[in-house]
Design an enzyme around this catalytic site. Structure first.
Site, short mmCIF file in Angstrom:
data_model
loop_
_atom_site.label_atom_id
_atom_site.label_comp_id
_atom_site.label_asym_id
_atom_site.label_seq_id
_atom_site.Cartn_x
_atom_site.Cartn_y
_atom_site.Cartn_z
N LYS A 9 24.03 27.57 -23.34
CA LYS A 9 24.39 27.53 -21.93
C LYS A 9 25.91 27.70 -21.71
CE LYS A 9 20.56 24.44 -20.60
NZ LYS A 9 20.22 23.25 -19.81
N TYR A 49 13.66 28.17 -13.82
CA TYR A 49 13.68 26.75 -13.47
C TYR A 49 12.82 26.48 -12.23
CZ TYR A 49 17.46 25.79 -16.83
OH TYR A 49 18.21 25.62 -17.98
N ASN A 112 24.07 20.29 -20.97
CA ASN A 112 23.47 19.79 -22.21
C ASN A 112 23.30 20.87 -23.27
OD1 ASN A 112 21.41 21.11 -21.00
ND2 ASN A 112 20.09 19.32 -20.71
N HIS A 115 19.20 25.44 -23.82
CA HIS A 115 17.83 25.42 -23.33
C HIS A 115 16.93 25.75 -24.50
CE1 HIS A 115 14.12 26.38 -21.23
NE2 HIS A 115 14.07 27.45 -22.00
N GLU A 126 8.93 32.97 -21.29
CA GLU A 126 10.40 33.00 -21.23
C GLU A 126 10.96 34.17 -22.02
OE1 GLU A 126 11.64 29.09 -22.50
OE2 GLU A 126 11.07 28.18 -20.58
P1 IDP Z 1 14.96 20.49 -20.66
O1 IDP Z 1 16.14 21.45 -20.64
O2 IDP Z 1 15.22 19.32 -21.59
O3 IDP Z 1 13.65 21.17 -20.93
P2 IDP Z 1 14.19 20.30 -17.85
O4 IDP Z 1 13.61 19.10 -17.18
O5 IDP Z 1 13.32 21.50 -18.04
O6 IDP Z 1 14.85 19.80 -19.21
O7 IDP Z 1 15.47 20.70 -16.98
C1 IDP Z 1 16.09 21.95 -17.17
C2 IDP Z 1 17.59 21.77 -17.06
O8 IDP Z 1 17.95 21.30 -15.74
C3 IDP Z 1 18.18 20.71 -17.99
O9 IDP Z 1 18.36 21.15 -19.31
C4 IDP Z 1 19.49 20.39 -17.30
O10 IDP Z 1 20.48 21.37 -17.54
C5 IDP Z 1 19.07 20.44 -15.84
N1 IDP Z 1 18.69 19.11 -15.34
C6 IDP Z 1 17.54 18.43 -15.58
N2 IDP Z 1 17.54 17.23 -14.96
C7 IDP Z 1 18.73 17.15 -14.30
C8 IDP Z 1 19.32 16.16 -13.46
O11 IDP Z 1 18.76 15.09 -13.19
N3 IDP Z 1 20.56 16.45 -12.97
C9 IDP Z 1 21.22 17.61 -13.24
N4 IDP Z 1 20.69 18.56 -14.01
C10 IDP Z 1 19.47 18.35 -14.54
MG MG Z 2 12.64 22.54 -19.73
#
Ligand code: IDP
Ligand code: MG
Length: 154
Positions: A9, A49, A112, A115, A126
């Site tokens: 990312k 997303y 984080n 992905h 994807e």
């Molecule tokens: P993942 O990346 O661990 O699969 P997902 O729930 O699919 O998690 O969420 C996709 C991305 O959205 C996350 O990696 C993160 O960058 C962002 N995200 C998820 N939850 C939050 C939040 O509560 N606040 C801000 N960004 C979030």
């Molecule tokens: Mg995810």
């Protein structure tokens, strides 16, 4: 062999971490079969997303993910989806165990680092979303014999 999509990312690209992240997947024994840099378009991000589109943080997430180019990779290996998710750790960097990518490099729930596809089914979708067929490479790697045992090679 299973395939998984990994996106390095914008936070990781900005923090000069791409090489280190790529190395971790290589070192694990996953085979890189596709890789490119792309500035992710909001339209594609809305698809990618879609499960988050009604969340209050969605607009911010889209802005972050389309701020500078990401590095996209397709890796292949036995149970690649699960293996990669374990290496990445949970969404919230602060909850991720040291040793995982998020656990080592992130203290955020948005920024984080990577992905990773969450199931074989979403991996397929994807990969199709982000890669053309001709961007995925089938080739024999010299180290294959040393990475799996005989009965694991399918
Ligand atoms: P993942 O990346 O661990 O699969 P997902 O729930 O699919 O998690 O969420 C996709 C991305 O959205 C996350 O990696 C993160 O960058 C962002 N995200 C998820 N939850 C939050 C939040 O509560 N606040 C801000 N960004 C979030
Ligand atoms: Mg995810």
């Amino acid at each position: 062999m299973e395939r998984s999509l990994i996106i390095i990312k914008p936070d990781a690209v900005n923090r000069d971490m791409a090489g280190r992240i790529i190395a971790r997947f290589e070192e694990k024994g996953l085979k890189i079969i596709g890789m490119k840099m792309e500035l992710l378009h909001p339209v594609k991000l809305k698809e990618h997303y879609s499960h988050l589109k009604d969340k209050p943080f969605y607009a911010e997430l889209e802005k972050f993910m389309s701020s500078i180019p990401s590095i996209l990779m397709v890796v292949e290996g036995k149970q690649a989806v699960e293996v990669v998710r374990k290496m990445v750790g949970p969404t919230q960097g602060r909850d991720a165990n040291p040793g995982t990518i998020r656990g080592d490099f992130s203290v955020s729930n948005q920024s984080n680092i990577v992905h990773a596809s969450d199931s074989a089914d979403s991996a397929e979708k994807e990969i199709e979303r982000f890669f053309r067929k001709e961007e995925l490479h089938e080739y024999k790697k010299m180290n294959f014999e040393w990475i799996y045992s005989k009965d694991e090679k399918n």
